[in-house]
Motif scaffolding. Structure first.
Motif, PDB file in Angstrom:
ATOM      1  N   TYR A 195       0.797  -1.273  -0.046  1.00 42.56           N
ATOM      2  CA  TYR A 195       0.130  -0.142   0.001  1.00 42.56           C
ATOM      3  C   TYR A 195       0.898   1.225   0.032  1.00 42.56           C
ATOM      4  CZ  TYR A 195      -3.977  -3.181   0.874  1.00 42.56           C
ATOM      5  OH  TYR A 195      -4.688  -4.007   0.854  1.00 42.56           O
ATOM      6  N   TYR A 196       1.974   1.258   0.440  1.00 42.64           N
ATOM      7  CA  TYR A 196       2.753   2.381   0.470  1.00 42.64           C
ATOM      8  C   TYR A 196       4.026   2.537  -0.563  1.00 42.64           C
ATOM      9  CZ  TYR A 196      -0.161   3.243   4.708  1.00 42.64           C
ATOM     10  OH  TYR A 196      -1.324   3.420   5.457  1.00 42.64           O
ATOM     11  N   ILE A 197       4.808   1.303  -0.395  1.00 42.41           N
ATOM     12  CA  ILE A 197       5.917   1.478  -1.387  1.00 42.41           C
ATOM     13  C   ILE A 197       5.629   1.003  -2.878  1.00 42.41           C
ATOM     14  CG2 ILE A 197       8.199   0.097  -1.521  1.00 42.41           C
ATOM     15  CD1 ILE A 197       8.254  -0.056   1.502  1.00 42.41           C
ATOM     16  N   TYR A 198       4.819   0.058  -3.085  1.00 42.69           N
ATOM     17  CA  TYR A 198       4.537  -0.412  -4.480  1.00 42.69           C
ATOM     18  C   TYR A 198       3.857   0.459  -5.340  1.00 42.69           C
ATOM     19  CZ  TYR A 198       3.662  -4.128  -7.888  1.00 42.69           C
ATOM     20  OH  TYR A 198       3.856  -5.047  -8.958  1.00 42.69           O
ATOM     21  N   PRO A 199       2.794   1.487  -4.830  1.00 43.41           N
ATOM     22  CA  PRO A 199       2.273   2.454  -5.871  1.00 43.41           C
ATOM     23  C   PRO A 199       3.281   3.589  -6.034  1.00 43.41           C
ATOM     24  CG  PRO A 199       0.688   1.782  -3.995  1.00 43.41           C
ATOM     25  CD  PRO A 199       2.263   1.067  -3.738  1.00 43.41           C
ATOM     26  N   ASN A 200       4.055   3.781  -5.244  1.00 37.83           N
ATOM     27  CA  ASN A 200       4.959   4.953  -5.428  1.00 37.83           C
ATOM     28  C   ASN A 200       6.043   4.549  -6.237  1.00 37.83           C
ATOM     29  OD1 ASN A 200       3.386   6.677  -3.997  1.00 37.83           O
ATOM     30  ND2 ASN A 200       4.252   5.854  -2.235  1.00 37.83           N
ATOM     31  N   VAL A 201       6.544   3.336  -6.689  1.00 37.58           N
ATOM     32  CA  VAL A 201       7.550   2.920  -7.474  1.00 37.58           C
ATOM     33  C   VAL A 201       7.268   2.971  -8.966  1.00 37.58           C
ATOM     34  CG1 VAL A 201       9.090   0.898  -8.173  1.00 37.58           C
ATOM     35  CG2 VAL A 201       8.439   1.414  -5.507  1.00 37.58           C
ATOM     36  N   PHE A 202       8.003   3.467  -9.819  1.00 37.25           N
ATOM     37  CA  PHE A 202       7.701   3.574 -11.118  1.00 37.25           C
ATOM     38  C   PHE A 202       7.685   2.549 -11.967  1.00 37.25           C
ATOM     39  CE2 PHE A 202       7.900   8.098 -10.566  1.00 37.25           C
ATOM     40  CZ  PHE A 202       9.106   8.414  -9.875  1.00 37.25           C
TER      41      PHE A 202
END
Length: 96
Positions: free
Chosen positions: A89-96
């Motif tokens: 929920y926090y790391i995966y969506p913000n990775v290109f």
């Protein structure tokens, strides 16, 4: 980068299953359902012990004892679930 996160999530999920299998194996061994003198059973037990004991021993240092009940696998599983959710929920969506 997402592939690395996917691999981490899979490894964490596999470790949860290893913890569950180790707990069930220890119960079967404690109640003499499986024969501990059998070489195959001893090998599986030794492998599970070597995979789980480094993590569980660190958790046991901080957890109080509840008689013969070992709650350290439950705590490790909850920590793994927390890590998985943080990654999802926090790391995966913000990775290109």
């Amino acid at each position: 980068m997402r592939a690395i996160l996917d691999v981490i999530l899979v490894v964490l999920q596999l470790y949860v299953w290893i913890l569950i299998i180790s707990a069930v194996f220890s119960w079967l061994f404690a109640f003499n359902v499986i024969n501990g003198r059998n070489q195959f059973v001893a090998t599986i037990g030794n492998a599970l012990h070597q995979l789980t004991e480094p993590v569980l021993s660190r958790v046991r240092r901080f957890v109080p004892t509840f008689g013969t009940i070992d709650v350290s696998p439950i705590i490790v599983i909850l920590i793994i679930f927390l890590l998985q959710n943080v990654i999802r929920y926090y790391i995966y969506p913000n990775v290109f």
